[in-house]
Design an enzyme around this catalytic site. Structure first.
Site, mmCIF file in Angstrom:
data_model
loop_
_atom_site.group_PDB
_atom_site.id
_atom_site.type_symbol
_atom_site.label_atom_id
_atom_site.label_comp_id
_atom_site.label_asym_id
_atom_site.label_seq_id
_atom_site.Cartn_x
_atom_site.Cartn_y
_atom_site.Cartn_z
ATOM 1 N N HIS A 178 19.139 61.869 68.656
ATOM 2 C CA HIS A 178 20.589 62.142 68.581
ATOM 3 C C HIS A 178 20.932 63.574 68.987
ATOM 4 C CE1 HIS A 178 21.335 58.316 66.717
ATOM 5 N NE2 HIS A 178 20.635 58.588 65.631
ATOM 6 N N ASP A 214 14.756 52.511 68.609
ATOM 7 C CA ASP A 214 15.366 52.869 67.328
ATOM 8 C C ASP A 214 16.659 52.061 67.176
ATOM 9 O OD1 ASP A 214 15.309 55.449 65.230
ATOM 10 O OD2 ASP A 214 17.329 54.682 65.630
ATOM 11 N N ASP A 301 13.745 51.483 62.346
ATOM 12 C CA ASP A 301 14.845 51.180 61.431
ATOM 13 C C ASP A 301 15.614 49.921 61.811
ATOM 14 O OD1 ASP A 301 15.645 52.600 63.663
ATOM 15 O OD2 ASP A 301 16.611 54.224 62.544
#
Ligand SMILES: [Zn+2]
Length: 393
Positions: A178, A214, A301
């Site tokens: 990010h 992810d 995740d």
């Protein structure tokens, strides 16, 4: 607390907007109906043998990055990932990669020099860079070591003979995908995978692929390589979800048009949906692109057990992804991103290690929900005329 709130003047980490405004308006409310999966283009099984060794980046400075209060991105994650890797990787097949701080030169290929300077001066005590992103006195060493470890893994993977295959995994904290050119975001300080990709280009690689599995969209990585035709960025993520970016219509710009591919998958997507997305988009794109180095933003995740998202993968799913990508990669480096359930993280990392060293499970197959069908097809349509795979079938 933002850095600016510490009395440093205007928020030094602010940067221009992400390349486009990300509305969620094009998300269709989907039916619950299921349809038989469309015929997939035939994807050859991996034709290359598993890797004989794994190069491993791991360092205890990554453990020292911690929040004062409870936070899902916590040092225990590394212990879980290490246990998973140890379960798959005998010592005799592990090759350690030494970690050193990322150089300014390496960081400034992907981050603004001003951001690097301001971030370093902002770190040092305890605080936050945004509502989600904490730091502690040890965070500078961890962040610079993680980015430096990512670059070191690239150097190691590219060091062999031209026809020599190599794979590695970097157990990094803090995560990176990010982190934007000029801003920390979403637990991430420096964009480790982007630093690794840029290192490869600086060493003479012509094409680098980044597969980001992810569950969150890798907005920072996308932004960094938005106009760069040398880097293919393919992301599979829950959508809509944090950080809000990653619509199929985001395809890159300028010379990089088409080199950003977003698979915006609905919440509740399970192994079969991801399997179809790999077969119809990710693997054909990798085949067509022909990367010199393939990197994975390996977050875990999207696992059914994860507390931060709503996907339904299991440990074996990640083994299948790793095996499928490994079959198309001469040089493969995985970088740990998210994954916040310790049991899921351990099991999934173990499955990845086993898939790289032995033969992993096949990509899951089966019927998938209509909404997922439509999501995958939206991505293919967005790339019509830009890729052969998007024009076929
Ligand atoms: Zn994530």
């Amino acid at each position: 607390m933002r850095i600016g709130a510490r009395g440093d003047g205007p928020d030094p980490l602010d940067t221009p907007e992400i390349p486009r405004k990300m509305g969620l308006g094009n998300v269709t409310v989907v039916s619950e109906g299921r349809s038989k999966g469309q015929a997939s283009p035939p994807m050859s099984a991996p034709t290359t043998a598993p890797f004989s060794t794994l190069h491993v980046v791991d360092d205890d400075r990554f453990d020292a990055h911690r929040s004062r209060g409870a936070h899902p991105e916590r040092p225990e994650r590394l212990a879980a990932a290490r246990a998973g890797l140890a379960g798959a990787l005998p010592d005799a097949r592990r090759v350690a990669v030494a970690v050193e701080d990322a150089s300014d030169e390496a960081l400034e290929r992907v981050h603004g020099a001003g951001y690097v300077r301001r971030l370093r001066s902002a770190l040092g005590e305890w605080g936050h860079l945004d509502a989600d992103t904490y730091f502690c006195p040890e965070s500078e060493a961890a962040a610079w070591g993680a980015a430096g470890g990512a670059a070191a893994l690239t150097r190691r993977l590219l060091a062999g003979e031209p026809d020599e295959r190599a794979a590695g995994i970097a157990l990094l904290r803090p995560p990176g995908h990010h982190a934007r050119p000029g801003a920390a975001m979403g637990f991430c300080l420096l964009n480790n995978v982007a630093v690794a990709a840029a290192e490869a280009l600086a060493l003479g690689a012509e094409r680098v692929a980044i597969v980001d599995w992810d569950v969150h969209h890798g907005n920072g990585t996308q932004e960094i390589f938005w106009e760069d035709p040398r880097v293919l960025f393919v992301s599979l993520h829950q959508y809509p979800h944090y950080p809000g970016t990653g619509a199929p219509s985001e395809i890159g710009a300028g010379a990089g048009r088409g080199k950003t591919i977003n698979l915006a998958l609905p919440a509740g997507s399970g192994p079969e949906v991801y399997g179809e997305a790999f077969r119809r988009v990710v693997l054909p794109a990798l085949d067509e692109f022909g990367a010199d180095l393939t990197l994975v933003s390996a977050g875990f995740d999207a696992h059914a057990r994860d507390p931060l998202a709503g996907q339904e993968l299991d440990d074996a799913s990640y083994g299948a992804f790793a095996g499928a990508v490994a079959g198309r990669a001469a040089r493969l480096g995985l970088m740990l991103e998210g994954g916040y359930d310790l049991q899921a993280l351990e099991g999934s990392v173990r499955a990845v290690g086993e898939a790289l060293l032995e033969t992993g499970p096949e990509l899951p197959e089966g019927t998938i929900p209509t909404a997922a069908e439509e999501a995958i097809e939206r991505t293919r349509r967005a790339h019509a005329g830009l890729w052969r795979f998007a024009d076929e079938g």
